[in-house]
Motif scaffolding. Sequence first.
Motif, mmCIF file in Angstrom:
data_model
loop_
_atom_site.group_PDB
_atom_site.id
_atom_site.type_symbol
_atom_site.label_atom_id
_atom_site.label_comp_id
_atom_site.label_asym_id
_atom_site.label_seq_id
_atom_site.Cartn_x
_atom_site.Cartn_y
_atom_site.Cartn_z
ATOM 1 N N ASP A 46 -2.618 -10.685 4.467
ATOM 2 C CA ASP A 46 -2.867 -9.981 5.790
ATOM 3 C C ASP A 46 -4.080 -10.519 6.275
ATOM 4 O O ASP A 46 -4.868 -10.956 5.398
ATOM 5 N N ILE A 47 -4.524 -10.408 7.597
ATOM 6 C CA ILE A 47 -5.919 -10.952 8.175
ATOM 7 C C ILE A 47 -6.703 -9.742 8.092
ATOM 8 O O ILE A 47 -7.964 -10.251 8.386
ATOM 9 N N PRO A 98 -6.191 -0.993 2.116
ATOM 10 C CA PRO A 98 -7.520 -1.020 1.395
ATOM 11 C C PRO A 98 -7.360 -0.976 0.009
ATOM 12 O O PRO A 98 -8.260 -2.004 -0.598
ATOM 13 N N GLU A 99 -6.569 -0.355 -0.882
ATOM 14 C CA GLU A 99 -6.667 -0.029 -2.098
ATOM 15 C C GLU A 99 -6.342 -1.484 -2.824
ATOM 16 O O GLU A 99 -7.026 -2.145 -3.535
ATOM 17 N N THR A 100 -5.167 -2.124 -2.307
ATOM 18 C CA THR A 100 -4.945 -3.578 -2.965
ATOM 19 C C THR A 100 -6.021 -4.494 -2.623
ATOM 20 O O THR A 100 -6.425 -5.343 -3.630
ATOM 21 N N TYR A 101 -6.571 -4.495 -1.594
ATOM 22 C CA TYR A 101 -7.479 -5.432 -1.047
ATOM 23 C C TYR A 101 -8.830 -5.316 -1.971
ATOM 24 O O TYR A 101 -9.315 -6.177 -2.588
ATOM 25 N N LEU A 102 -9.125 -4.140 -2.306
ATOM 26 C CA LEU A 102 -10.382 -3.884 -3.290
ATOM 27 C C LEU A 102 -9.933 -3.982 -4.718
ATOM 28 O O LEU A 102 -10.757 -4.740 -5.426
ATOM 29 N N LEU A 124 4.609 -7.690 0.311
ATOM 30 C CA LEU A 124 3.168 -7.099 0.278
ATOM 31 C C LEU A 124 2.949 -5.911 1.148
ATOM 32 O O LEU A 124 2.307 -4.912 0.801
ATOM 33 N N HIS A 125 3.610 -5.974 2.371
ATOM 34 C CA HIS A 125 3.045 -5.013 3.250
ATOM 35 C C HIS A 125 4.331 -4.331 4.092
ATOM 36 O O HIS A 125 4.248 -3.804 5.143
ATOM 37 N N LEU A 145 6.998 -14.737 -5.694
ATOM 38 C CA LEU A 145 6.693 -15.418 -4.155
ATOM 39 C C LEU A 145 6.077 -14.079 -3.474
ATOM 40 O O LEU A 145 6.984 -13.107 -3.334
ATOM 41 N N LEU A 146 5.054 -14.203 -2.935
ATOM 42 C CA LEU A 146 4.392 -12.945 -2.232
ATOM 43 C C LEU A 146 4.614 -13.048 -0.714
ATOM 44 O O LEU A 146 4.066 -14.146 -0.187
ATOM 45 N N GLN A 147 5.125 -12.309 -0.147
ATOM 46 C CA GLN A 147 5.294 -12.550 1.333
ATOM 47 C C GLN A 147 4.565 -11.306 1.947
ATOM 48 O O GLN A 147 4.765 -10.261 1.658
#
Length: 379
Positions: free
Chosen positions: A111-112, A118-122, A273-274, A342-344
Amino acid sequence: MAGASPSARAEVIVPPDWAAATATAAAASSEPAPPVVVVCGPKNAGKSTFSRLLLNSLLPRYGRVGYLDTDVGQPEFSPPGCLSFHVVDEALTDLLNPTLRECERCCFFGDISSKRDPETYLNCLFHLYDYFVEKYRSGASEPLPLIVNTPGWVKGAGFDMLVEMLRYICPTIVVQIRISAQSKNLPDGMFWLDCGQTGPNMINIDAPFHDALNRSLLIQKDSYGMRERRLIEYFKQCFPSDISLTTNKELAYGLTSLPPYEVSISDVMVIHLHCQVPPSEVWHSLNATIVGLAISCGTIEAGRSIPWCAGLGIIRGIDVQRGILYVITPVPLEHLQRVDLLLQGLIEIPKSLLQVRGCVSPYMPTNVLHRISERDINT
Ligand SMILES: Nc1ncnc2c1ncn2[C@@H]1O[C@H](COP(=O)(O)OP(=O)(O)OP(=O)(O)O)[C@@H](O)[C@H]1O
């Protein structure tokens, strides 16, 4: 703020406080280890530009500099949606624009903005930092300095994430860029530490507002356009560098005629992913999308695995009957052979590649999921 293209400006302006900050970092003690510098501040304040200058200042002394790219919306060296770790060994020549570079490690967030998760981002960020520490701080490789350029989301949840990031990384130098609108700045001082804790060398610098002719320096970026251009640059790498593809139309045609890789559906696992997708819709949801091509060899942290991403691919078509996915990607075959995920996410194929006059996009025909003719994939 002016709306001119940033690339139209000829050169970077280096105010005295910027020069002093880069000199301080370059001269900082390398004992027990070279500096880890976090650059933070509000959006569009000059963080990326300063980070490029800093990188060039650290190179003469260290020869190689680590760069942790954490801005998934406008990454410095990667396509959108990625967090990545790079080792740079040559000076950056374009100080005003980001450039694609091969990374040493990448996580596909998909994602942009980190807002959605936030948890996955961190976790991705910590994972990349752990990789750096393991390789460049434990004696396995020569220690390198590290630059961490942060996103400009500094309020609310964005602030909380920055605090977590700073606490985890424990930088030796923090450069905070401040703009004239005080309410938009981060708090002064070591805002992420508890009272009484000792912290890093804290350097405040001002955003550079005007050049000698009093022209505005901080140009509002066309973020959407930048992301499209970055993806276009990325997929141009599918072609040998001596092939000239100057227009989007040429690239769109080029991608249409490129023989795709065939990937057996049974060899890969699909992760959305989202969003959640019913099993019956998984293949439809993948068609004509950009995916992260990932390798499930990451360590397990907090009960979840963080896969490394080898690069991005376009799912050009799916033959459900034969169990085959057709993928276009610049990722070299030796890496591709290790891809098992494959991560979408939400990174879309640039519209300028889909809507080209006179070019029927191979990604959009309605029958592409079930019947892909030989002519479609080989011409
Ligand atoms: N020192 C400078 N000299 C000339 N132009 C500059 C300078 N610093 C920033 N700019 C221009 O201002 C704009 C914003 O700068 P930059 O991308 O470095 O900010 P940023 O804080 O990283 O932004 P974001 O938070 O959106 O990622 C860019 O167009 C850049 O070219």
